[in-house]
Design an enzyme around this catalytic site. Structure first.
Site, PDB file in Angstrom:
ATOM      1  N   ARG A   1      16.368  -2.644   0.129  1.00  0.00           N
ATOM      2  CA  ARG A   1      16.324  -3.352  -1.138  1.00  0.00           C
ATOM      3  C   ARG A   1      15.580  -2.621  -2.241  1.00  0.00           C
ATOM      4  O   ARG A   1      16.103  -2.422  -3.320  1.00  0.00           O
ATOM      5  CB  ARG A   1      15.573  -4.687  -0.958  1.00  0.00           C
ATOM      6  CG  ARG A   1      16.371  -5.904  -1.116  1.00  0.00           C
ATOM      7  CD  ARG A   1      15.651  -6.980  -0.351  1.00  0.00           C
ATOM      8  NE  ARG A   1      15.210  -6.446   0.915  1.00  0.00           N
ATOM      9  CZ  ARG A   1      15.996  -6.348   1.976  1.00  0.00           C
ATOM     10  NH1 ARG A   1      17.213  -6.772   1.926  1.00  0.00           N
ATOM     11  NH2 ARG A   1      15.556  -5.833   3.101  1.00  0.00           N
ATOM     12  N   THR A   2      14.344  -2.240  -1.938  1.00  0.00           N
ATOM     13  CA  THR A   2      13.508  -1.741  -3.025  1.00  0.00           C
ATOM     14  C   THR A   2      14.116  -0.471  -3.629  1.00  0.00           C
ATOM     15  O   THR A   2      14.250  -0.351  -4.843  1.00  0.00           O
ATOM     16  CB  THR A   2      12.073  -1.506  -2.525  1.00  0.00           C
ATOM     17  OG1 THR A   2      11.621  -2.723  -1.932  1.00  0.00           O
ATOM     18  CG2 THR A   2      11.141  -1.124  -3.646  1.00  0.00           C
TER      19      THR A   2
ATOM     20  N   ARG B   1       7.317   5.115  -2.400  1.00  0.00           N
ATOM     21  CA  ARG B   1       6.882   4.295  -1.255  1.00  0.00           C
ATOM     22  C   ARG B   1       6.292   5.235  -0.222  1.00  0.00           C
ATOM     23  O   ARG B   1       6.854   6.294   0.060  1.00  0.00           O
ATOM     24  CB  ARG B   1       8.059   3.540  -0.661  1.00  0.00           C
ATOM     25  CG  ARG B   1       7.707   2.900   0.674  1.00  0.00           C
ATOM     26  CD  ARG B   1       8.756   1.949   1.155  1.00  0.00           C
ATOM     27  NE  ARG B   1       8.761   0.746   0.353  1.00  0.00           N
ATOM     28  CZ  ARG B   1       9.467  -0.344   0.658  1.00  0.00           C
ATOM     29  NH1 ARG B   1      10.220  -0.360   1.744  1.00  0.00           N
ATOM     30  NH2 ARG B   1       9.420  -1.406  -0.107  1.00  0.00           N
TER      31      ARG B   1
ATOM     32  N   HIS C   1       2.437  -4.168  -2.954  1.00  0.00           N
ATOM     33  CA  HIS C   1       3.854  -3.973  -3.249  1.00  0.00           C
ATOM     34  C   HIS C   1       4.120  -4.673  -4.581  1.00  0.00           C
ATOM     35  O   HIS C   1       4.739  -5.732  -4.635  1.00  0.00           O
ATOM     36  CB  HIS C   1       4.686  -4.580  -2.123  1.00  0.00           C
ATOM     37  CG  HIS C   1       6.144  -4.216  -2.147  1.00  0.00           C
ATOM     38  ND1 HIS C   1       6.768  -3.656  -3.247  1.00  0.00           N
ATOM     39  CD2 HIS C   1       7.108  -4.347  -1.196  1.00  0.00           C
ATOM     40  CE1 HIS C   1       8.037  -3.463  -2.963  1.00  0.00           C
ATOM     41  NE2 HIS C   1       8.266  -3.865  -1.727  1.00  0.00           N
TER      42      HIS C   1
END
Ligand code: NCD
Length: 303
Positions: free
Chosen positions: A51-52, A101, A129
């Site tokens: 997703r991210t 990330r 996050h």
């Protein structure tokens, strides 16, 4: 130049402006389709993500920009021993903004200190996050019309779940928020967070049984047990199915309670709950794109 490491890097007023921009993007996407023409986003992902990373990439493409990056530390020079500080200096020559990330807490912060382009923390170990928090807050604001006066239950792995740590930090700034932390003994919120809540006289309780508190909640934030941060598989196996939200439990909840989840979901929400109108975790994903578009525009000073 600004970076985003923690949701607290933005004041409440700045967040409001960001959310207003995200809502405008939702309503008038065509007005933003060329705003980032000629700009590049680098996605540097040293840890798995669906997703991210794809949400960031979609956000930049929707703005007319382009995307470069890697999605696996093994395919980057990290595998040759390159430091994050050196990598970001190189990336700064290629791109205009970077989303990073990393499994190590603080790595995006180290990168930001060496970077000549804005760096966004896309998740650092069990720490923070922030863009998931922006997503969560925008979803709550869009669907409830406010970010204050809530009882919110956060359930699951509150020890390692970085989305929980970021969200608690951010929500603590709004009026009349009561936190109910629901977890097994071993996965309680970290001590530093508990102390911070106590120091600031914020209202919270810690519980083990979800059923006992469900009727009180306006919002329920479910999380998965963070397998990759456990030291041994045995503990993970023992704790992984501690909570399973199903139809029967949903009957105990208020009619307008929202169920959020940062995803990926494992077993903690049965698929039978997905059709319940209170389950908004897939809507969250869409809000995540709008808020990342707004964030890219803001950090590139194009808003
Ligand atoms: C979260 C994460 O990476 O911390 N996922 C996400 O980005 N939406 C939650 C998780 O992995 O459990």
């Amino acid at each position: 130049m600004r970076h985003l490491m923690n949701p607290m890097d933005f004041s409440v007023e700045e967040l409001n402006r960001l959310f207003d921009l995200a809502r405008d993007i939702e309503q008038h996407p065509e007005a933003y389709a060329h705003k980032c023409e000629g700009k590049k986003l680098a996605t540097c992902f040293y840890e798995p993500s669906t997703r991210t990373r794809l949400s960031f990439e979609t956000a930049m493409l929707n703005l007319g920009g382009s995307v470069i990056g890697f999605s696996d530390a093994a395919s980057s020079s990290a595998s040759k021993g390159e430091s994050v500080s050196d990598t970001i200096r190189v990336i700064s020559c290629f791109a205009d903004i970077c989303a990073m990330r990393h499994p190590k807490e603080g790595a995006p912060m180290v990168a930001a200190s060496r970077s000549s382009i804005p760096v966004i923390n896309a998740g650092d170990g069990g720490h923070q996050h922030p863009t998931q928090t922006l997503t969560d807050l925008l979803t709550i604001r869009a669907l409830k019309g406010r970010l204050d006066h809530f009882t919110i239950g956060l359930c699951g792995d509150l020890k390692f779940g970085r989305t929980v740590h970021s969200l608690v930090n951010a929500l603590a700034r709004y009026a009349d928020i009561h936190f109910i932390f629901i977890s097994p003994e071993e996965l309680r919120i970290p001590g530093y967070l508990r102390e911070k809540l106590q120091e600031n006289n914020l209202s919270f309780e810690e519980e083990i049984r979800l059923e006992d508190v469900l009727p009180k909640l306006d919002l329920l934030y479910m999380t998965r047990v963070q397998r990759e941060r456990f030291f041994n598989e045995e503990d993970y196996v023992r704790l992984k199915d501690f909570y399973i939200l199903n139809k029967e439990k949903m009957e105990l909840a208020k009619e307008d309670m929202l169920v959020l989840h940062p995803l990926p979901r494992v077993n903690e929400i049965s698929v039978e709950v997905d059709d319940d109108p209170r389950a908004v975790y897939f809507k969250q994903v869409q809000y995540g794109v709008y808020v990342r578009m707004a964030l890219i525009l803001t950090l590139l000073e194009l808003a």
